[in-house]
Write a protein that holds these residues in place. Structure first.
Motif, mmCIF file in Angstrom:
data_model
loop_
_atom_site.group_PDB
_atom_site.id
_atom_site.type_symbol
_atom_site.label_atom_id
_atom_site.label_comp_id
_atom_site.label_asym_id
_atom_site.label_seq_id
_atom_site.Cartn_x
_atom_site.Cartn_y
_atom_site.Cartn_z
ATOM 1 N N GLY A 1 -104.262 49.234 -19.363
ATOM 2 C CA GLY A 1 -102.874 48.891 -19.083
ATOM 3 C C GLY A 1 -102.678 48.338 -17.685
ATOM 4 N N LEU A 2 -103.384 48.912 -16.706
ATOM 5 C CA LEU A 2 -103.278 48.421 -15.331
ATOM 6 C C LEU A 2 -103.850 47.018 -15.193
ATOM 7 C CD1 LEU A 2 -104.201 51.665 -13.378
ATOM 8 C CD2 LEU A 2 -102.008 50.465 -13.285
ATOM 9 N N ILE A 3 -104.983 46.758 -15.862
ATOM 10 C CA ILE A 3 -105.547 45.408 -15.821
ATOM 11 C C ILE A 3 -104.588 44.416 -16.462
ATOM 12 C CG2 ILE A 3 -107.404 43.951 -16.742
ATOM 13 C CD1 ILE A 3 -109.325 46.249 -16.291
ATOM 14 N N GLY A 4 -103.935 44.851 -17.547
ATOM 15 C CA GLY A 4 -102.948 43.998 -18.189
ATOM 16 C C GLY A 4 -101.770 43.691 -17.287
ATOM 17 N N GLN A 5 -101.490 44.582 -16.339
ATOM 18 C CA GLN A 5 -100.379 44.378 -15.403
ATOM 19 C C GLN A 5 -100.803 43.658 -14.127
ATOM 20 O OE1 GLN A 5 -98.912 48.691 -15.796
ATOM 21 N NE2 GLN A 5 -97.055 47.563 -15.325
ATOM 22 N N GLY A 6 -102.093 43.366 -13.987
ATOM 23 C CA GLY A 6 -102.511 42.595 -12.828
ATOM 24 C C GLY A 6 -103.604 43.194 -11.978
ATOM 25 N N MET A 7 -104.088 44.380 -12.321
ATOM 26 C CA MET A 7 -105.166 44.963 -11.532
ATOM 27 C C MET A 7 -106.452 44.168 -11.735
ATOM 28 S SD MET A 7 -106.637 48.891 -11.394
ATOM 29 C CE MET A 7 -107.407 48.874 -13.009
ATOM 30 N N ALA A 8 -107.211 43.944 -10.664
ATOM 31 C CA ALA A 8 -108.456 43.194 -10.750
ATOM 32 C C ALA A 8 -109.498 43.990 -11.531
ATOM 33 C CB ALA A 8 -108.979 42.882 -9.350
ATOM 34 N N PRO A 9 -110.293 43.330 -12.383
ATOM 35 C CA PRO A 9 -111.291 44.053 -13.194
ATOM 36 C C PRO A 9 -112.294 44.841 -12.359
ATOM 37 C CG PRO A 9 -110.980 41.827 -14.032
ATOM 38 C CD PRO A 9 -110.226 41.909 -12.736
ATOM 39 N N GLY A 10 -112.708 44.316 -11.212
ATOM 40 C CA GLY A 10 -113.650 45.030 -10.368
ATOM 41 C C GLY A 10 -113.085 46.339 -9.843
ATOM 42 N N VAL A 11 -111.786 46.350 -9.581
ATOM 43 C CA VAL A 11 -111.119 47.563 -9.130
ATOM 44 C C VAL A 11 -111.119 48.602 -10.247
ATOM 45 C CG1 VAL A 11 -108.942 48.520 -8.289
ATOM 46 C CG2 VAL A 11 -109.700 46.273 -7.511
ATOM 47 N N GLY A 12 -110.822 48.159 -11.474
ATOM 48 C CA GLY A 12 -110.853 49.065 -12.613
ATOM 49 C C GLY A 12 -112.237 49.634 -12.850
ATOM 50 N N MET A 13 -113.266 48.794 -12.703
ATOM 51 C CA MET A 13 -114.639 49.257 -12.881
ATOM 52 C C MET A 13 -114.988 50.316 -11.845
ATOM 53 S SD MET A 13 -117.491 49.028 -14.606
ATOM 54 C CE MET A 13 -117.542 47.450 -15.483
ATOM 55 N N ALA A 14 -114.624 50.084 -10.594
ATOM 56 C CA ALA A 14 -114.919 51.052 -9.535
ATOM 57 C C ALA A 14 -114.230 52.380 -9.811
ATOM 58 C CB ALA A 14 -114.477 50.492 -8.180
ATOM 59 N N PHE A 15 -112.975 52.333 -10.255
ATOM 60 C CA PHE A 15 -112.226 53.553 -10.562
ATOM 61 C C PHE A 15 -112.908 54.342 -11.675
ATOM 62 C CE2 PHE A 15 -109.107 55.772 -13.176
ATOM 63 C CZ PHE A 15 -108.471 56.574 -12.237
ATOM 64 N N LEU A 16 -113.295 53.655 -12.763
ATOM 65 C CA LEU A 16 -113.903 54.343 -13.901
ATOM 66 C C LEU A 16 -115.259 54.945 -13.542
ATOM 67 C CD1 LEU A 16 -113.087 51.927 -16.865
ATOM 68 C CD2 LEU A 16 -112.143 54.208 -16.460
ATOM 69 N N VAL A 17 -116.058 54.199 -12.812
ATOM 70 C CA VAL A 17 -117.399 54.686 -12.472
ATOM 71 C C VAL A 17 -117.314 55.855 -11.494
ATOM 72 C CG1 VAL A 17 -119.561 54.090 -11.342
ATOM 73 C CG2 VAL A 17 -118.534 52.499 -12.964
ATOM 74 N N ALA A 18 -116.515 55.712 -10.443
ATOM 75 C CA ALA A 18 -116.403 56.783 -9.450
ATOM 76 C C ALA A 18 -115.798 58.034 -10.059
ATOM 77 C CB ALA A 18 -115.564 56.313 -8.267
ATOM 78 N N GLY A 19 -114.735 57.850 -10.836
ATOM 79 C CA GLY A 19 -114.074 59.006 -11.430
ATOM 80 C C GLY A 19 -114.945 59.721 -12.441
ATOM 81 N N GLY A 20 -115.726 58.952 -13.213
ATOM 82 C CA GLY A 20 -116.572 59.572 -14.219
ATOM 83 C C GLY A 20 -117.610 60.493 -13.627
ATOM 84 N N VAL A 21 -118.141 60.142 -12.458
ATOM 85 C CA VAL A 21 -119.214 60.931 -11.852
ATOM 86 C C VAL A 21 -118.670 62.017 -10.936
ATOM 87 C CG1 VAL A 21 -121.322 60.831 -10.482
ATOM 88 C CG2 VAL A 21 -120.724 58.920 -11.949
ATOM 89 N N THR A 22 -117.628 61.713 -10.175
ATOM 90 C CA THR A 22 -117.198 62.616 -9.102
ATOM 91 C C THR A 22 -115.782 63.145 -9.278
ATOM 92 O OG1 THR A 22 -116.444 60.745 -7.764
ATOM 93 C CG2 THR A 22 -118.709 61.481 -7.444
ATOM 94 N N SER A 23 -115.255 63.166 -10.494
ATOM 95 C CA SER A 23 -113.938 63.757 -10.692
ATOM 96 C C SER A 23 -113.965 65.202 -10.207
ATOM 97 C CB SER A 23 -113.546 63.699 -12.168
ATOM 98 O OG SER A 23 -114.467 64.442 -12.947
#
Length: 341
Positions: free
Chosen positions: A281-303
């Motif tokens: 949803g955030l990417i659909g609203q304008g978030m850059a794909p690289g930012v989304g990738m960083a969020f998913l990868v970092a959160g998945g490992v270090t939540s």
């Protein structure tokens, strides 16, 4: 009423956080913004129906791995030369599903048995980022390109952490990775000590058929509630967060923006499956794909839940190395994906 509260306080009744959050959101909408209640529910249900084929694939993969014993193949990775083990551990961690006991007791079992810290770190970092179920749902929500890139990122971060740990492993601080009193990993440890053969045609065994059905039902309930919560949050996000705000704050693949997403991913990450539609949803609203990738990868490992579990298991130097490799890997992944996407 008092009896029910007493049972909850004593732990006799367990409140599911995802279900509780869904109920709380629906009640809040009904009281504060009743005009948003039905549209939000309709949005969530519509997206659940749209992702149903991918959900079915992910549930089937998880149930098949459990019933056939395919997750026992993980045990065969941790044997041989350290350098080879690092590569194989990163690869298996990037593509294999977790066992039902979770990755923490599995890691405890490996380290207790004397498996070198480098391949364990590679598996430890790669495992939370991607697995077959996650791949199917990522492809369904964010597209096949994103799913493949995230899988490559899981393997790459596993290699990065594994070889980085291999370079540091001679330091005295990493000589004893586990905290005092950590056991041998329970049921996960038994898989490593004496792995059982995989029964690919599990349906001939009544006990395995029962396990398949049980795992499928448990996975359906788990994924269903978290995805429902995620789509409900996405509906509210679209309704109340202007797209131009998202595009202005997170629309750049610059170093600072990706770094911010990497750091925010640690406390803000809810659940690997719930995060997918939110990022979509955030990417659909304008978030850059690289930012989304960083969020998913970092959160998945270090939540926060994962970090607490690692902190309880490993000594401080190992914990800090784990977090450092994860955050650095997520930052690099976000920057590289932002350049090539």
């Amino acid at each position: 009423m008092s009896t029910a509260l007493a049972l909850i306080r004593n732990g006799a009744v367990r409140i599911d956080p995802a279900v509780a959050a869904i109920v709380a959101i629906l009640i809040a909408l009904a009281l504060i913004a009743p005009h948003r209640l039905l549209p939000s529910v309709d949005f969530a249900l519509g997206n659940l129906v749209a992702i149903l084929p991918y959900l079915a694939v992910s549930i089937g993969l998880a149930a098949y791995a459990s019933a056939s014993g395919a997750d026992n193949l993980i045990a065969r990775v941790f044997a041989g030369r350290t350098m080879t083990m690092v590569v194989m551990a990163a690869l298996i961690g990037a593509v294999s599903p977790f066992c039902s006991c979770g990755v923490i007791p599995l890691i405890a079992a490996l380290l207790t048995m004397g498996v070198p810290l480098a391949p364990v770190m590679a598996f430890w970092l790669a495992s939370p980022i991607m697995d077959p179920s996650m791949f199917a749902l990522t492809a369904g929500t964010l597209g096949m390109q994103f799913a493949v890139a995230k899988t490559i990122a899981a393997f790459g971060i596993g290699l990065f952490g594994g070889f980085g740990m291999w370079a540091l492993s001679r330091l005295p601080a990493f000589g004893t990775p586990l905290r005092a009193g950590i056991g041998d990993g329970g049921c996960a440890g038994s898989r490593i000590r004496s792995p059982k053969p995989v029964v690919w045609r599990f349906w001939h065994d009544p006990a395995r058929r029962e396990k398949f059905v049980r795992t499928a039902l448990q996975t359906t309930l788990f994924l269903g509630k978290w995805l429902a919560l995620a789509f409900l949050l996405e509906a509210l996000m679209i309704a109340y967060i202007p797209a131009e705000t998202v595009a202005r704050v997170l629309g750049s693949d610059g170093v600072l923006t990706v770094l911010m997403a990497t750091l925010v991913g640690v406390p803000a990450y809810l659940n690997g499956y719930a995060a997918l539609p939110l990022v979509s949803g955030l990417i659909g609203q304008g978030m850059a794909p690289g930012v989304g990738m960083a969020f998913l990868v970092a959160g998945g490992v270090t939540s926060i839940p994962a970090a607490i579990a690692v902190f309880a298991l490993a000594r401080l130097p190992v914990f800090l190395a784990y977090v450092g490799f994860a955050l650095a890997g997520a930052l690099i992944t976000g920057l590289v994906y932002g350049m090539v996407a």
